[in-house]
Design an enzyme around this catalytic site. Structure first.
Site, PDB file in Angstrom:
ATOM      1  N   ARG A  66     114.702 -41.239   7.227  1.00  0.00           N
ATOM      2  CA  ARG A  66     115.973 -40.535   7.029  1.00  0.00           C
ATOM      3  C   ARG A  66     117.008 -41.549   6.566  1.00  0.00           C
ATOM      4  O   ARG A  66     117.206 -42.577   7.193  1.00  0.00           O
ATOM      5  CB  ARG A  66     116.403 -39.888   8.345  1.00  0.00           C
ATOM      6  N   LYS A  83     126.326 -36.685  17.589  1.00  0.00           N
ATOM      7  CA  LYS A  83     126.624 -36.222  16.228  1.00  0.00           C
ATOM      8  C   LYS A  83     128.111 -35.961  16.029  1.00  0.00           C
ATOM      9  O   LYS A  83     128.734 -35.329  16.865  1.00  0.00           O
ATOM     10  CB  LYS A  83     125.833 -34.943  15.951  1.00  0.00           C
ATOM     11  N   CYS A  95     111.108 -24.071  15.706  1.00  0.00           N
ATOM     12  CA  CYS A  95     111.132 -24.210  17.168  1.00  0.00           C
ATOM     13  C   CYS A  95     112.579 -24.135  17.619  1.00  0.00           C
ATOM     14  O   CYS A  95     113.492 -24.140  16.789  1.00  0.00           O
ATOM     15  CB  CYS A  95     110.457 -25.521  17.596  1.00  0.00           C
TER      16      CYS A  95
HETATM   17 FE1  SRM Z   1     116.594 -32.057  14.055  1.00  0.00          FE
HETATM   18  C1  SRM Z   1     114.231 -33.311  16.076  1.00  0.00           C
HETATM   19  C2  SRM Z   1     114.547 -32.466  11.439  1.00  0.00           C
HETATM   20  C3  SRM Z   1     119.200 -31.476  12.027  1.00  0.00           C
HETATM   21  C4  SRM Z   1     118.336 -30.697  16.672  1.00  0.00           C
HETATM   22  N1  SRM Z   1     114.733 -32.833  13.808  1.00  0.00           N
HETATM   23  C5  SRM Z   1     113.937 -33.343  14.838  1.00  0.00           C
HETATM   24  C6  SRM Z   1     112.687 -34.011  14.232  1.00  0.00           C
HETATM   25  C7  SRM Z   1     113.010 -35.447  13.998  1.00  0.00           C
HETATM   26  C8  SRM Z   1     111.378 -33.810  15.010  1.00  0.00           C
HETATM   27  C9  SRM Z   1     110.981 -34.849  16.007  1.00  0.00           C
HETATM   28  O1  SRM Z   1     111.791 -35.248  16.858  1.00  0.00           O
HETATM   29  O2  SRM Z   1     109.819 -35.254  15.954  1.00  0.00           O
HETATM   30  C10 SRM Z   1     112.601 -33.222  12.887  1.00  0.00           C
HETATM   31  C11 SRM Z   1     111.889 -33.932  11.744  1.00  0.00           C
HETATM   32  C12 SRM Z   1     111.175 -32.931  10.878  1.00  0.00           C
HETATM   33  C13 SRM Z   1     110.687 -33.480   9.602  1.00  0.00           C
HETATM   34  O3  SRM Z   1     109.453 -33.477   9.388  1.00  0.00           O
HETATM   35  O4  SRM Z   1     111.479 -33.915   8.769  1.00  0.00           O
HETATM   36  C14 SRM Z   1     114.041 -32.829  12.692  1.00  0.00           C
HETATM   37  N2  SRM Z   1     116.840 -32.107  12.121  1.00  0.00           N
HETATM   38  C15 SRM Z   1     115.862 -32.199  11.187  1.00  0.00           C
HETATM   39  C16 SRM Z   1     116.392 -31.936   9.789  1.00  0.00           C
HETATM   40  C17 SRM Z   1     115.708 -32.761   8.714  1.00  0.00           C
HETATM   41  C18 SRM Z   1     116.270 -30.435   9.503  1.00  0.00           C
HETATM   42  C19 SRM Z   1     116.426 -30.014   8.069  1.00  0.00           C
HETATM   43  O5  SRM Z   1     115.549 -29.271   7.627  1.00  0.00           O
HETATM   44  O6  SRM Z   1     117.404 -30.367   7.427  1.00  0.00           O
HETATM   45  C20 SRM Z   1     117.878 -32.267  10.025  1.00  0.00           C
HETATM   46  C21 SRM Z   1     118.183 -33.721   9.807  1.00  0.00           C
HETATM   47  C22 SRM Z   1     119.627 -33.997  10.002  1.00  0.00           C
HETATM   48  C23 SRM Z   1     120.042 -35.402   9.665  1.00  0.00           C
HETATM   49  O7  SRM Z   1     120.124 -35.719   8.495  1.00  0.00           O
HETATM   50  O8  SRM Z   1     120.336 -36.155  10.592  1.00  0.00           O
HETATM   51  C24 SRM Z   1     118.015 -31.933  11.502  1.00  0.00           C
HETATM   52  N3  SRM Z   1     118.453 -31.312  14.342  1.00  0.00           N
HETATM   53  C25 SRM Z   1     119.339 -31.039  13.348  1.00  0.00           C
HETATM   54  C26 SRM Z   1     120.399 -30.201  13.832  1.00  0.00           C
HETATM   55  C27 SRM Z   1     121.532 -29.627  13.011  1.00  0.00           C
HETATM   56  C28 SRM Z   1     122.758 -30.470  13.038  1.00  0.00           C
HETATM   57  O9  SRM Z   1     122.754 -31.575  13.596  1.00  0.00           O
HETATM   58  O10 SRM Z   1     123.759 -30.033  12.501  1.00  0.00           O
HETATM   59  C29 SRM Z   1     120.132 -29.966  15.178  1.00  0.00           C
HETATM   60  C30 SRM Z   1     120.943 -29.030  16.111  1.00  0.00           C
HETATM   61  C31 SRM Z   1     122.206 -29.604  16.573  1.00  0.00           C
HETATM   62  C32 SRM Z   1     121.999 -30.432  17.785  1.00  0.00           C
HETATM   63  O11 SRM Z   1     121.738 -31.623  17.661  1.00  0.00           O
HETATM   64  O12 SRM Z   1     122.062 -29.878  18.884  1.00  0.00           O
HETATM   65  C33 SRM Z   1     118.910 -30.682  15.487  1.00  0.00           C
HETATM   66  N4  SRM Z   1     116.336 -32.067  16.097  1.00  0.00           N
HETATM   67  C34 SRM Z   1     117.130 -31.407  16.997  1.00  0.00           C
HETATM   68  C35 SRM Z   1     116.551 -31.531  18.300  1.00  0.00           C
HETATM   69  C36 SRM Z   1     117.122 -30.924  19.602  1.00  0.00           C
HETATM   70  C37 SRM Z   1     118.155 -31.782  20.215  1.00  0.00           C
HETATM   71  C38 SRM Z   1     118.612 -31.289  21.549  1.00  0.00           C
HETATM   72  O13 SRM Z   1     119.686 -31.695  21.976  1.00  0.00           O
HETATM   73  O14 SRM Z   1     117.915 -30.531  22.198  1.00  0.00           O
HETATM   74  C39 SRM Z   1     115.355 -32.276  18.151  1.00  0.00           C
HETATM   75  C40 SRM Z   1     114.355 -32.673  19.252  1.00  0.00           C
HETATM   76  C41 SRM Z   1     114.838 -33.780  20.111  1.00  0.00           C
HETATM   77  O15 SRM Z   1     115.844 -34.432  19.857  1.00  0.00           O
HETATM   78  O16 SRM Z   1     114.153 -33.997  21.107  1.00  0.00           O
HETATM   79  C42 SRM Z   1     115.255 -32.581  16.754  1.00  0.00           C
HETATM   80 FE1  SF4 Z   2     113.641 -29.218  14.118  1.00  0.00          FE
HETATM   81 FE2  SF4 Z   2     111.984 -27.652  15.462  1.00  0.00          FE
HETATM   82 FE3  SF4 Z   2     112.382 -27.316  12.859  1.00  0.00          FE
HETATM   83 FE4  SF4 Z   2     111.034 -29.411  13.758  1.00  0.00          FE
HETATM   84  S1  SF4 Z   2     110.445 -27.238  13.892  1.00  0.00           S
HETATM   85  S2  SF4 Z   2     112.549 -29.451  12.150  1.00  0.00           S
HETATM   86  S3  SF4 Z   2     112.198 -29.899  15.615  1.00  0.00           S
HETATM   87  S4  SF4 Z   2     113.842 -27.010  14.514  1.00  0.00           S
END
Ligand code: SRM
Ligand code: SF4
Length: 572
Positions: A74, A209, A473
């Site tokens: 990223r 964030k 998810c």
């Molecule tokens: Fe996310 C985890 C992709 C925005 C909440 N997110 C992940 C992971 C890294 C999976 C992992 O931990 O193994 C995903 C990687 C998938 C892949 O193959 O690329 C992933 N998140 C993404 C992206 C790429 C989604 C997209 O299609 O654009 C976004 C990347 C953002 C960036 O550039 O930094 C992305 N993730 C978000 C958002 C939206 C936002 O921030 O505005 C959220 C919800 C807001 C929040 O944080 O509450 C989000 N991602 C999560 C969570 C749940 C966090 C929590 O507090 O429960 C996880 C899982 C974790 O952290 O354990 C997660």
């Molecule tokens: Fe985030 Fe869940 Fe989508 Fe993976 S499947 S990119 S953890 S919302």
């Protein structure tokens, strides 16, 4: 709090020597495509995740082969601004090291997928050579700072973007580990104690964030962030920012102690206080966040447990001054404005719809090639949006026809002629790369939208912007819990349907039906869309309508998310 009670990641961070762990040694071991479990956790702070191709898992297991490991990188892009040179380099690396695609994320960053271990160091090094970086793109630190992406539509945008970049710089970890491991930087002498002045040795309890928005556009979805700044403009001058804290969306199915939460707007600060306020909010969370349970470690739970008043008082203590009272503001929507717009300086900006944020060439639509061609001649910049789209920004009047010709040549000039539903869609990555996905999202939402579009045409709703978001998810990466229609994966081809999020991302949605499969989706949504077409008030948004019509109960705040769900929703 005794050490035994701390979550495993706290131990990993403590032992890591400021995020070094054994990453450098692990990278040299080419007998496996993976790194150790502990290093996988630390890698996130460096901006990369170990993944495996889930499409290939069963077959590899059958043949007793190691999983098809690779890495996602990223790239941080504070405020979403990238130069044409950076676009071209990212595009080149997508071919040379990754899977031939660029993913534009929901936080204005680039992602490259499918990089094998032996190429990881080189790719991160080459990213840094382009004046971008990956440090703190993930991990228990402040992530990519977001900002409304089109700076020139309001005279204050320039200042706001600078604030986002200043916050980002200020909160970047100070450890030299990143330079040592990836950039062959000089090693810090072992006798010298490093300092992380803001984070300390164990960084934050969880990810953090930050975003900045300029009303009336909430395209960066401030309510889903730990900390947000809402620009307050008076007489065309930026006078300061309202401060919002405690938003976040991730939750776990079946665990009511976890819930999405909308940020609270708690006060106002001046432009010169914005970096200080960011630092102190981070520090309050550093000192008070829950380090025993990672499912309860985000700032939203710190605030929910102790109360907003406690948080405000604590923050004021850390600041040494009080935030001023909240000023008036109004958001109208959280979507992007597509096509060309002209700004007050006479420059032009073209927002291109990128379905699922995936920049890829497909038969008949070579979008990646087209953007590459544009980057070769473009003299402005590219702006990534939080809705996974890209703006070809700052096109001078005399360059517009050249860019327009390229948009036309590659069929991109009409990308925004699609239905308003599709243009208001977001899908997270999900399968095959995301290790946490329970169901498809990016590869499936386009078909769901196509299906629903048929009904919308029939009802005359083609031009109604209804936000629709799907995630594989309940972690919420595509922000489904603040969408008007949200699908959240529960298992292969099984989705929970949430309705009633706010059109400007200002309200959470409510569970409407559980475990829908592809055939159930139309049958469930059609009657609601029919009622919306017939019964809505003038200008009423879909999310507001479903609440007024009694289809779902309104969700007031996080803990209420799992309450007042209508009985029918739970029948499946
Ligand atoms: Fe996310 C985890 C992709 C925005 C909440 N997110 C992940 C992971 C890294 C999976 C992992 O931990 O193994 C995903 C990687 C998938 C892949 O193959 O690329 C992933 N998140 C993404 C992206 C790429 C989604 C997209 O299609 O654009 C976004 C990347 C953002 C960036 O550039 O930094 C992305 N993730 C978000 C958002 C939206 C936002 O921030 O505005 C959220 C919800 C807001 C929040 O944080 O509450 C989000 N991602 C999560 C969570 C749940 C966090 C929590 O507090 O429960 C996880 C899982 C974790 O952290 O354990 C997660
Ligand atoms: Fe985030 Fe869940 Fe989508 Fe993976 S499947 S990119 S953890 S919302």
């Amino acid at each position: 709090m005794s050490d035994e009670k701390l979550s495993a990641n706290e131990g990993i961070k403590t032992r890591s020597n400021y995020l070094r762990g054994t990453i450098a040694e692990g990278l040299r071991d080419l007998s496996t495509g993976s790194l150790s479990e502990d290093d996988q956790q630390l890698l996130k702070f460096h901006g990369t995740y170990q993944q495996d191709d889930r499409d290939l898992r069963a077959n590899r297991r059958k043949h007793k082969l190691e999983k098809a490991y690779s890495f996602m990188i990223r790239i941080r892009v504070p405020g979403g601004v990238a130069t044409p040179g950076q676009w071209l380099e990212t595009d080149r690396m997508a071919d040379e090291f990754a899977n031939g695609t660029i993913k534009l994320t929901t936080r204005q960053a680039f992602q490259l997928h499918g990089i094998i271990k032996s190429n990881l160091k080189r790719t991160i090094k080459e990213i840094n050579d382009t004046a971008m970086d990956t440090i703190a793109a993930c991990g228990d630190v402040n992530r990519n700072v977001m900002c409304n992406p089109n700076p020139y539509l309001s005279s204050v945008h320039d200042e706001v973007l600078r604030a986002a970049q200043d916050i980002s710089d200020h909160l970047t970890p100070q450890t030299r580990a990143y330079h040592e491991i990836w950039l062959d930087g000089e090693k810090v002498e072992s006798s010298k104690e490093e300092v992380e002045p803001i984070y300390g040795k164990t960084y934050l309890p969880r990810k953090f964030k930050i975003t900045i928005a300029v009303p009336p556009s909430n395209d960066v979805d401030i309510y889903a962030n730990d900390l947000s700044f809402i620009a307050i403009v008076e007489d065309r001058k930026l006078v300061g920012y309202n401060v919002a804290v405690g938003g976040g969306l991730g939750m776990t199915h079946g665990n009511e102690a976890t819930f999405p939460r909308i940020a609270d707007v708690i006060g106002f600060c001046t432009p010169d206080q914005v970096v200080d306020v960011s630092e102190k909010v981070v520090m309050v969370q550093r000192d008070h966040g829950d380090r025993t349970d990672r499912k309860h470690a985000r700032l939203k739970y710190t605030i929910e447990d102790r109360g907003v008043d406690w948080f405000k008082a604590e923050l004021n203590k850390y600041l040494g001054y009080d935030l001023e009272p909240v000023r008036d503001f109004k958001f109208e929507n959280n979507g992007d404005r597509y096509g060309w717009v002209e700004d007050e300086l006479g420059n032009f900006h073209f927002t291109l719809f990128v379905e699922g944020g995936r920049v890829v060439d497909t038969p008949g639509y070579p979008m990646r090639e087209g953007l590459r061609e544009i980057a070769r001649v473009h003299e402005g910049d590219f702006r990534l949006t939080a809705n996974q789209n890209v703006i070809i920004a700052n096109v001078a009047a005399e360059k517009r026809s050249e860019i327009e010709a390229l948009l036309e040549k590659y069929g991109m000039h009409q990308a925004h002629q699609r239905s308003s539903l599709r243009l208001s869609s977001i899908a997270c990555v999900a399968l095959p790369t995301c290790g946490l996905a329970l169901a498809e999202a990016e590869r499936y939402l386009p078909d769901v939208v196509t299906d629903i579009e048929e009904k919308l045409e029939e009802l005359g709703l083609r031009h109604d912007a209804i936000t629709i978001r799907m995630t594989g998810c309940p972690n919420g990466c595509g922000r489904p819990f603040i969408a008007e229609i949200g699908f959240v994966g529960r298992g292969p081809n099984r989705y929970n349907l949430y309705l009633g999020g706010g059109h400007a991302g200002q309200r959470l949605s409510k569970l409407y039906r559980q475990d829908l499969d592809a055939t159930d989706i139309r049958a469930t949504l059609d009657p609601i869309l029919e009622r919306y077409a017939k019964e809505r008030n003038e200008g009423e948004h879909f999310g507001d309508f479903v609440i007024r019509a009694g289809i779902v109960n309104e969700t007031i705040q996080g803990p209420d998310f799992h309450q007042n769900i209508k009985e029918e929703a739970l029948k499946n």
